[in-house]
Design an enzyme around this catalytic site. Structure first.
Site, mmCIF file in Angstrom:
data_model
loop_
_atom_site.group_PDB
_atom_site.id
_atom_site.type_symbol
_atom_site.label_atom_id
_atom_site.label_comp_id
_atom_site.label_asym_id
_atom_site.label_seq_id
_atom_site.Cartn_x
_atom_site.Cartn_y
_atom_site.Cartn_z
ATOM 1 C CG HIS A 175 -144.317 50.105 -13.753
ATOM 2 N ND1 HIS A 175 -144.601 49.016 -14.718
ATOM 3 C CD2 HIS A 175 -145.425 50.189 -13.224
ATOM 4 C CE1 HIS A 175 -145.968 48.573 -14.461
ATOM 5 N NE2 HIS A 175 -146.345 49.276 -13.635
ATOM 6 C CG HIS A 178 -143.749 44.626 -15.408
ATOM 7 N ND1 HIS A 178 -143.915 45.952 -16.159
ATOM 8 C CD2 HIS A 178 -144.875 43.924 -15.884
ATOM 9 C CE1 HIS A 178 -144.947 45.930 -17.040
ATOM 10 N NE2 HIS A 178 -145.666 44.660 -16.851
ATOM 11 C CD GLU A 205 -140.245 46.946 -14.541
ATOM 12 O OE1 GLU A 205 -141.170 47.520 -13.712
ATOM 13 O OE2 GLU A 205 -140.631 46.826 -15.702
#
Lengths: 93, 308
Positions: free
Chosen positions: B195, B68, B71
């Site tokens: 993450h 992602h 992040e």
């Protein structure tokens, strides 16, 4: 470069499944253009949502009318991004 | 050779700078090699650092970050961790023992197109940048695109959603490249994906709310790793399966790896100060990375000591 002036990020805490359902309803309202950083799932898990400036008042009114507790995680998103950019520029120098 | 390029692990960097640092690490340490496992939708290379002290197709551990793209603390932490592993070999007993017996592969920027997009156009971007046929929207959530419960609950079928699962499993070349690499290697024993944020240490399953066969061991190992994180700055991580810890989510990375025989599959959501979410200031990079490292090492040492 997209800017986020006036965007707020709220941390929403639900106390029961009914409030979770209300947030899921909010999630489905596309015209508000909400960006859920943590999606509504269970009442134990807080929900974080980025709200464009134009929708901030509507969303807060929605939450308050349903007795859903929230706090402001980020007051103005663009301020945070500007700070981040300055930090990077300083580090690069 | 002179050590160091002045690279500051405590600040955020562009993709170009990160890739240059990968080159530097590979040139500095003889057991570190930069290999390309594919290229992104926009043709950017997907680089993995391979840490190997010899042997042929040794059992291996996978570590990735930044699937992602927004992040940022994950990509930054991965770089610090890469440097930590390289510099600790030969001085730290655990790292030395680990690399004497196993290989380690580290993908610091799993979604380079998204990462560049966060720097150039939209800091909030989290998906890939692939064009979705028939839609005005771009990108797929690469953590909903794996072939495990693909298209199930917790993923969106709307291409404009941040959790869009994509037109089919492995539709994203960034995902497919990792899948192909893991399959062709055939000897991965652990898969750790970073993450941010929300301080969670999770294991399968996400697409269903049943316990995995290795539940007891994964839960126990997860708790041990969470304690290791806490030991540094007191940061508390919640441990459990994805489904019951956060929500049901189809097509996630570690569900696929677990289904494909990688028993030690964990997903970490790094620290949350309660003030910045994934927009963690750079002053938090080093604390985040340093507190995450003991947990990763704890898991990796367990993997080394529990061959299967």
């Amino acid at each position: 470069l997209e800017t986020f002036v006036g965007h707020q990020v709220l941390r929403v805490r639900t106390s029961n499944e009914e409030q979770v359902k209300q947030l899921q309803l909010l999630e489905s309202l596309e015209h508000l253009q909400l960006d859920f950083w943590i999606n509504p799932s269970a009442s134990a898990v807080p929900v974080d949502v980025r709200i464009p400036a134009a929708s901030v008042q509507s969303v807060k009114a929605f939450l308050e009318s349903h007795g859903i507790e929230y706090s402001i995680l980020i007051e103005d998103l663009q301020d945070v991004l500007d700070q981040e950019k300055q930090d990077m520029a300083r580090a690069a120098q | 050779r002179q050590r160091g390029t002045g690279f500051d692990f405590g600040t955020y960097h562009t993709l170009e700078d990160i890739y240059a640092e990968l080159d530097h690490l590979a040139s500095e340490y003889s057991f570190v090699e930069k290999i390309q496992i594919g290229q992104s939708y926009e043709k950017r290379p997907l680089y993995v650092l391979k840490f190997s002290t010899g042997g042929s197709n040794r059992p291996a551990i996978w570590l990735d970050a930044g699937i992602h793209s927004r992040e940022w603390v994950t990509q930054a932490s991965a770089l610090w961790i890469a440097n930590k592993i390289a510099s600790d070999y030969g001085t730290d007993a655990s790292v030395t023992s680990l690399l004497d017996h196993m290989d380690l592969f580290l993908l610091p920027v799993a979604n380079p197109d998204g990462f560049v997009y966060t720097h150039t156009s939209n800091r909030m971007w989290r998906k890939t940048r692939s064009k979705i046929p028939g839609s005005v929207c771009y990108g797929v959530d690469p953590n909903r695109n794996w072939d495990a419960g693909f298209g199930g609950p917790g993923a969106s079928k709307n291409p404009c959603s941040d959790s869009y699962h994509g037109p089919s499993a492995n539709s994203e070349v960034e995902v497919r490249s990792v899948v192909d690499f893991i399959k062709s290697h055939g000897n991965f024993k652990a898969f750790l994906t970073l993450h941010s944020y929300s301080q969670l240490l999770m294991y399968p399953y996400g697409y269903k709310c049943t316990r995995p066969a290795d539940y007891a061991e994964l839960e126990s190992l997860g708790r041990s790793a969470a304690n290791a994180i806490k030991s540094l700055y007191g940061t508390t991580f919640q441990v459990g399966p994805i489904c019951t810890t956060i929500y049901m989510a189809g097509g996630t990375t570690i569900d696929w790896t677990y289904a494909n025989g990688v028993k030690y599959s964990f997903s970490l959501e790094l620290r949350d100060t309660g003030r910045y979410a994934f927009l963690l200031p750079s002053s938090h990079i080093l604390p985040t990375a340093t507190e995450t490292w003991p947990a990763l090492l704890d898991i990796m040492v367990h993997v080394l000591e529990h061959p299967y």
